[in-house]
Enzyme design. Structure first.
Site, PDB file in Angstrom:
ATOM      1  N   TYR A  48      47.398  34.370  58.003  1.00 38.30           N
ATOM      2  CA  TYR A  48      46.593  33.438  57.214  1.00 38.30           C
ATOM      3  C   TYR A  48      45.214  33.364  57.861  1.00 38.30           C
ATOM      4  CZ  TYR A  48      46.688  29.748  53.642  1.00 38.30           C
ATOM      5  OH  TYR A  48      46.515  29.009  52.499  1.00 38.30           O
ATOM      6  N   GLU A 101      41.914  31.872  56.336  1.00 38.06           N
ATOM      7  CA  GLU A 101      40.884  31.249  55.503  1.00 38.06           C
ATOM      8  C   GLU A 101      39.557  31.226  56.257  1.00 38.06           C
ATOM      9  OE1 GLU A 101      42.877  28.010  52.514  1.00 38.06           O
ATOM     10  OE2 GLU A 101      42.489  27.381  54.580  1.00 38.06           O
ATOM     11  N   ASP A 141      27.992  44.684  36.858  1.00 40.35           N
ATOM     12  CA  ASP A 141      29.451  44.792  36.925  1.00 40.35           C
ATOM     13  C   ASP A 141      29.783  46.272  36.979  1.00 40.35           C
ATOM     14  OD1 ASP A 141      32.157  44.769  36.670  1.00 40.35           O
ATOM     15  OD2 ASP A 141      32.228  43.364  34.988  1.00 40.35           O
ATOM     16  N   THR A 179      35.411  46.701  41.744  1.00 40.33           N
ATOM     17  CA  THR A 179      36.785  46.756  42.213  1.00 40.33           C
ATOM     18  C   THR A 179      36.885  47.813  43.297  1.00 40.33           C
ATOM     19  OG1 THR A 179      37.357  48.362  40.494  1.00 40.33           O
ATOM     20  CG2 THR A 179      37.768  46.041  39.995  1.00 40.33           C
ATOM     21  N   LYS A 204      40.524  51.887  40.992  1.00 42.84           N
ATOM     22  CA  LYS A 204      39.887  52.823  40.063  1.00 42.84           C
ATOM     23  C   LYS A 204      39.421  54.072  40.831  1.00 42.84           C
ATOM     24  CE  LYS A 204      38.568  49.257  36.718  1.00 42.84           C
ATOM     25  NZ  LYS A 204      38.789  47.984  37.446  1.00 42.84           N
ATOM     26  N   ARG A 246      44.245  47.472  45.093  1.00 41.83           N
ATOM     27  CA  ARG A 246      43.782  46.624  43.996  1.00 41.83           C
ATOM     28  C   ARG A 246      43.077  45.414  44.596  1.00 41.83           C
ATOM     29  NH1 ARG A 246      45.329  48.734  39.550  1.00 41.83           N
ATOM     30  NH2 ARG A 246      44.508  46.992  38.350  1.00 41.83           N
TER      31      ARG A 246
END
Length: 419
Positions: A69, A71, A215, A241, A244, A250
């Site tokens: 974890y 954050e 984008d 992303t 692709k 992903r």
């Protein structure tokens, strides 16, 4: 030959490293994973949004960083024990900024959608006007769909394409920007097979006082390999992303000018996301390292070559191609001349072992099919295979029999994970 494969691939390529333990402890889920590996190996993945990662990326995804974890950001975490997490994220950020020539990178977005929404959160206020490609012409859900938070929080104006050529109507973009004075203009599409004119978008934004958000989810891997022009020198924020064509896990990626770095980081965490997925960030770092190699640059250019070859073959089969062809990994084809619509063509192709998507056709309500060549290029299909594939696609769409066995034969000759 496929790239990013070791000289002696392991038989476990494409499966978790400790798959034996999973098979013993949860055979139900293990069966699902084996079934998916079988599906991917026995069919051809022609979705423009999909690719095969390298075994190294898969190894990072299954690493102990999945337990951590973390954050916050390197050096400023809300949890202890983050030294290795910080190191992984710093590596990924360093590689992203070097690869794309950006001032700043944020590698935490969980998806391309998360990246776009974080860019909006960084630069816009609810109610601001935004100019983006209309959904009927290939815009993404985050470009103003009423089903998405973008369409509910902001006032989107859609620009389109020339009905004759399918090319972005830049005169319309400029006229709309002058009329509406948007806070931001979004360039990019999920179904546009040509390169946007980044310099022209920048000029329109400068004239009208708008920010430019690019984008680049689809072409980012081509940009990394030098096979597509980069929006980084022109855009205030670039959203992308890491899967692709980029062939990573992903996830999402943000690049921006130095003046927006703090706003972008705070928009990702704590405004729109919680804890970073550190195993995915490590895998992004692996993919970004792979994308900086000459082998990847050659791969990116092969992806475009395969797309152009496949587009030519589809035209010969009778499909009508949006914009008349492609400059990217992506092809938009109308199967209407073959007597079927897009959804019917997609279903027939799926039944014949060729997996792809439907998409809106420019300037109309009909749907066509959207194909991409990233995954099949990773597998090593060549120009001759593209000619063969176009014939198989045409035959399947026309409803001919016996296509599935021929597709399986082609897929078996180019396994995504040898072994």
């Amino acid at each position: 030959m496929p790239v990013n494969r070791s000289a002696a691939p392991s038989a476990a390529d494409g499966l978790p490293q400790d798959f034996g333990a999973l098979l013993r402890e949860d055979p139900e889920i293990a069966g699902v994973l084996l079934g998916e590996l079988d599906r991917q190996s026995g069919t051809l993945q022609l979705s423009a949004a999909e690719n095969f990662t390298s075994p190294a990326v898969l190894a990072a995804l299954g690493s102990p960083l999945a337990n951590k974890y973390a954050e916050g950001y390197p050096g400023h975490r809300h949890h202890g024990g983050c030294a290795q997490a910080d190191a992984a994220e710093r590596i990924a950020v360093r590689r992203a900024t070097a690869l794309f020539g950006a001032d700043h990178a944020n590698v935490q977005p969980h998806s391309g959608t998360s990246a776009v929404l974080a860019a909006y959160a960084a630069l816009l206020s609810p109610g601001d006007t935004v100019l983006a490609m209309g959904l009927p012409d290939g815009g993404h859900l985050t470009h103003g769909s009423s089903a998405n938070i973008s369409g509910r929080w902001f006032d989107f104006i859609g620009y389109g394409t020339d009905p004759e050529t399918g090319i972005i109507d830049y005169a319309q973009v400029r006229a709309l920007a002058r009329a509406h004075r948007p806070k931001a203009v979004v360039s990019g599409s999920i179904a546009y097979p040509r390169h946007p004119d980044h310099a022209l978008f920048r000029d329109i934004c400068d004239e009208t006082g708008a920010l430019l958000i690019a984008d680049a989810a689809h072409p980012m891997g081509l940009i990394a390999g030098g096979a597509a022009p980069s929006p980084v020198p022109y855009a205030d924020v670039v959203c992308a992303t890491t899967h692709k064509v980029l062939r990573g896990p992903r996830g999402g990626l943000l690049l921006c000018r130095a003046e927006f770095a703090e706003r972008v980081d705070r928009a990702v965490f704590p405004f729109t996301q919680g804890g970073a997925q550190m195993h995915t960030i490590a895998a992004k770092g692996v993919a970004l390292g792979e994308a900086a190699t000459p082998d990847f640059a050659a791969y990116a250019h092969r992806v475009v070559a395969r797309a152009r070859e496949l587009a030519a073959g589809l035209a010969a089969e009778g499909f009508a191609l949006s914009t008349g062809g492609t400059d990217t990994h992506l092809i938009v084809a109308d199967p209407a001349p073959l007597g079927v619509d897009g959804p019917t063509a997609r279903d027939r192709l799926a039944g014949a072992g060729m997996v792809l998507d439907t998409c809106a056709l420019p300037c109309g309500e009909a749907r066509g099919i959207r194909l991409g060549t990233a995954a099949v290029t990773t597998q090593g299909l060549d120009a001759g295979d593209m000619a063969r594939l176009a014939v198989l696609i045409g035959a399947a769409v026309r409803g001919e029999d016996g296509i599935l066995d021929r597709v399986r034969e082609l897929a078996a000759s180019h396994p995504p994970y040898p072994g």
